[in-house]
Design a protein around this motif. Structure first.
Motif, short mmCIF file in Angstrom:
data_model
loop_
_atom_site.label_atom_id
_atom_site.label_comp_id
_atom_site.label_asym_id
_atom_site.label_seq_id
_atom_site.Cartn_x
_atom_site.Cartn_y
_atom_site.Cartn_z
N TYR A 146 -2.05 1.65 -1.68
CA TYR A 146 -3.52 1.69 -1.54
C TYR A 146 -3.90 1.72 -0.05
O TYR A 146 -4.76 2.49 0.36
CB TYR A 146 -4.13 0.49 -2.24
CG TYR A 146 -5.64 0.46 -2.15
CD1 TYR A 146 -6.41 1.35 -2.89
CD2 TYR A 146 -6.29 -0.45 -1.32
CE1 TYR A 146 -7.80 1.34 -2.81
CE2 TYR A 146 -7.68 -0.46 -1.22
CZ TYR A 146 -8.42 0.43 -1.98
OH TYR A 146 -9.79 0.42 -1.87
N ALA A 147 -3.24 0.86 0.74
CA ALA A 147 -3.53 0.84 2.19
C ALA A 147 -3.29 2.23 2.78
O ALA A 147 -4.10 2.74 3.56
CB ALA A 147 -2.65 -0.21 2.87
N ALA B 148 8.87 1.77 4.34
CA ALA B 148 9.51 3.04 4.78
C ALA B 148 9.30 4.11 3.70
O ALA B 148 9.04 5.28 4.02
CB ALA B 148 11.00 2.80 5.03
N ARG B 149 9.41 3.71 2.44
CA ARG B 149 9.27 4.70 1.35
C ARG B 149 7.81 5.07 1.07
O ARG B 149 7.50 6.22 0.83
CB ARG B 149 9.89 4.14 0.06
CG ARG B 149 11.41 4.20 0.02
CD ARG B 149 11.94 3.90 -1.36
NE ARG B 149 11.54 2.58 -1.83
CZ ARG B 149 12.16 1.44 -1.50
NH1 ARG B 149 13.21 1.46 -0.71
NH2 ARG B 149 11.75 0.28 -1.99
N SER B 150 6.91 4.08 1.12
CA SER B 150 5.55 4.32 0.59
C SER B 150 4.46 4.47 1.64
O SER B 150 3.34 4.87 1.32
CB SER B 150 5.15 3.17 -0.34
OG SER B 150 6.12 3.01 -1.33
N HIS B 151 4.75 4.09 2.89
CA HIS B 151 3.69 4.18 3.90
C HIS B 151 4.36 4.45 5.26
O HIS B 151 4.30 3.62 6.17
CB HIS B 151 2.91 2.86 3.92
CG HIS B 151 1.61 2.93 4.68
ND1 HIS B 151 1.20 4.02 5.42
CD2 HIS B 151 0.61 2.01 4.79
CE1 HIS B 151 0.04 3.77 5.97
NE2 HIS B 151 -0.35 2.56 5.60
N VAL C 292 13.42 -6.32 2.62
CA VAL C 292 12.94 -5.66 1.40
C VAL C 292 11.57 -5.03 1.66
O VAL C 292 11.29 -3.89 1.25
CB VAL C 292 12.87 -6.67 0.22
CG1 VAL C 292 12.30 -6.03 -1.02
CG2 VAL C 292 14.24 -7.26 -0.05
N GLU C 293 10.74 -5.76 2.39
CA GLU C 293 9.40 -5.24 2.71
C GLU C 293 9.50 -3.98 3.57
O GLU C 293 8.76 -3.01 3.37
CB GLU C 293 8.63 -6.34 3.47
CG GLU C 293 7.14 -6.15 3.51
CD GLU C 293 6.46 -6.32 2.16
OE1 GLU C 293 7.11 -6.75 1.19
OE2 GLU C 293 5.27 -5.99 2.08
N LEU C 294 10.44 -3.99 4.50
CA LEU C 294 10.63 -2.80 5.35
C LEU C 294 10.98 -1.59 4.49
O LEU C 294 10.48 -0.48 4.72
CB LEU C 294 11.76 -3.05 6.35
CG LEU C 294 11.40 -3.89 7.57
CD1 LEU C 294 12.65 -4.20 8.39
CD2 LEU C 294 10.37 -3.17 8.43
N GLY C 295 11.84 -1.81 3.50
CA GLY C 295 12.24 -0.72 2.61
C GLY C 295 11.04 -0.16 1.86
O GLY C 295 10.85 1.06 1.78
N LYS C 296 10.19 -1.05 1.35
CA LYS C 296 9.01 -0.60 0.59
C LYS C 296 8.08 0.22 1.50
O LYS C 296 7.57 1.26 1.10
CB LYS C 296 8.24 -1.82 0.04
CG LYS C 296 8.95 -2.53 -1.10
CD LYS C 296 8.04 -3.53 -1.80
CE LYS C 296 7.80 -4.78 -1.00
NZ LYS C 296 7.06 -5.84 -1.66
#
Ligand code: PLP
Length: 463
Positions: free
Chosen positions: A121-122, A142-145, A136-140
């Motif tokens: 959304y951001a 990197a893929r989505s934003h 884990v947050e970095l992975g998310k």
């Protein structure tokens, strides 16, 4: 374009008004209509003064308002019109600030552990600034934003604050290098460091320690190949009323630490995410007694024992911890009521306890308060209810949240309009790609401590 509050949403009052005056008038009206639902009076002038005081005391800091503290429309639109930025922890908060036209550059998504849908959304809203504290947050991200600009969130010593966020958020100094290296491998852009000391931090020196830690991590970042340029010092600033000098004392400590570790001209911008400071003292709540019971000694807890043989009373109110008294659970607040009808000095006092409207055993507001005997239909007034108390929507409590009546003096309203006009001008210039000039505020709003003399208009977008 940022929208400000509409005049029709505000009770316009004389300069020098007190919340008590507004409250008295509303209670008179209420007595005529018979509507005894709880309500807030929100003094938006207080929010404006807090903003100007902040710009004066912490001139290097771009203020962002932490919506989780109180996302009532009047507060959000007033601060939006003044050029503050906003710190959002979820989609609802981000959608709210977007809906009043706040540009994406003035928004930070400040939860280091986000649901994937929030990251997406951001991205869709152009909000780039976010925090992280784990791989884990970095992975998310990197893929989505992939165009996100990340702040590495550090753990702090929040052991003495009223909330302890470092239990769940923040990377320790030991893990920072590894996280920065991992971010580099994943091609995630890390632009700076953030931390949050927990709400109501009693010891300003903890800011010094955290700012020093941040300096160390900036150096680690440089070694890993990042050119970081943003430091977010979070919230934790005292609400002014807790003791008059504490905000200035904290600001002085923060300014000295910044001068030492991030001196002016070092190329690092500083922002903060303040919640409680802005709103706590601005909100006053009026609630009604809906039921009352006299209790005998064997029914009251040992804390309430009353060896003098006085009566004890249990009062049930029409608002509770699942409504406007959430701070009782959130940070162990102990709300003490002010009686609307002043008691006469010869009235006997009785141990009194106050309960919210649900049947829940947790819905207890206060116990063992010595007060004269009260009656069903009496109003109780609670001050300093703006932080972590104003319910955003219908609550478990029963029925709709307490209505908010916003008040402001005409002269403060004109000052806000002036600042808002300047903000719109700046936004127009930025849209046209022209460099915007920061203009000194001169609104002619002469209030007791001549706030208008010093602050400089500084919209909070972060490059
Ligand atoms: N920033 C973050 C990330 C927070 O979690 C909070 C509150 O919990 C705040 C800012 C606001 O803190 P305060 O109300 O102490 O200013």
């Amino acid at each position: 374009m940022t929208r400000c509050l509409d005049e029709s949403d505000i009770v316009m009052v004389e300069e020098g008004f007190t919340t008590k005056d507004v409250l008295e008038n509303l209670l008179l009206e209420v007595d005529q209509t018979g509507n005894r639902e709880p309500f807030f009076v929100a003094d938006l002038e207080e929010v404006v003064k807090k903003h100007l005081r902040l710009l004066k005391a912490l001139p290097r800091i771009k203020p962002f308002y932490a919506l989780k503290c109180n996302r009532s429309k009047g507060v959000v639109q007033t601060l939006a019109g003044l050029g503050a930025g906003f710190s959002c922890a979820n989609k609802t908060e981000m959608a709210l600030v977007k809906s009043v036209g706040v540009p994406a550059e003035r928004i930070i998504c400040a939860s280091p552990c986000k649901q994937l849908s929030l990251i997406k959304y951001a991205a869709s809203q152009g909000v780039q600034l976010m925090t992280f504290d784990n791989e884990v947050e970095l992975g998310k991200v990197a893929r989505s934003h992939p165009s996100a600009r990340m702040l590495l969130c550090l753990a702090t010593d929040d052991s003495r604050s009223s909330t302890h966020l470092s239990i769940k958020f923040g990377a320790t100094l030991k893990t920072c290098r590894h996280l920065l290296e991992t971010a580099k491998e994943m091609k995630v852009e890390v632009v700076g460091i953030s931390f949050h000391l927990g709400s109501s931090c009693p010891d300003p020196q903890i800011f010094t320690q955290s700012i020093a830690d941040a300096r160390l991590v900036f150096e680690m970042g440089a070694e890993v190949g990042y050119k970081m340029h943003l430091l977010d010092i979070g919230g934790g600033f005292p609400a002014f009323e807790e003791s008059r000098g504490r905000f200035e004392e904290t600001s002085a400590v923060v300014n000295s630490a910044l001068d030492l570790y991030f001196p002016e001209g070092c190329g690092v911008e500083i922002m903060a995410e303040l919640g409680r400071y802005y709103v706590d003292s601005a909100f006053t709540l009026a609630v009604n007694i809906v039921a009352k019971k006299e209790v005998t000694l064997d029914q009251v807890s040992s804390e309430d024992e009353d060896p003098g043989g006085k009566k004890s009373f249990v009062y049930h109110l029409n608002d509770g911890v699942y409504g406007s008294f959430g701070s009782v659970i959130f940070n162990n607040a102990c709300p003490i009521p002010i009686l609307h009808q002043k008691p006469s000095p010869d009235q006997r006092l009785h141990s009194s306890s106050f309960w919210g409207p649900t049947g829940d055993g947790l819905d207890r507001l206060a116990e063992g308060v010595d007060l004269p005997e009260l009656h069903v239909g009496d109003w109780l007034v609670f001050e300093n209810m703006g932080a972590y108390a104003v319910p955003p929507s219908a609550s478990l409590s029963s029925g709709p949240p307490a209505r908010i009546h916003y008040a402001m003096s005409r002269v403060a309203w004109e000052a806000v309009q002036l600042l808002w006009g300047k903000l719109l001008h700046t936004e127009e210039e930025e849209e046209e790609g022209r460099e915007s000039a920061c203009t000194p505020l001169s609104c002619g709003w002469e209030i007791t401590d001549s706030l208008c003399a010093a602050p400089v208009f500084a919209p909070a977008s972060i490059m």
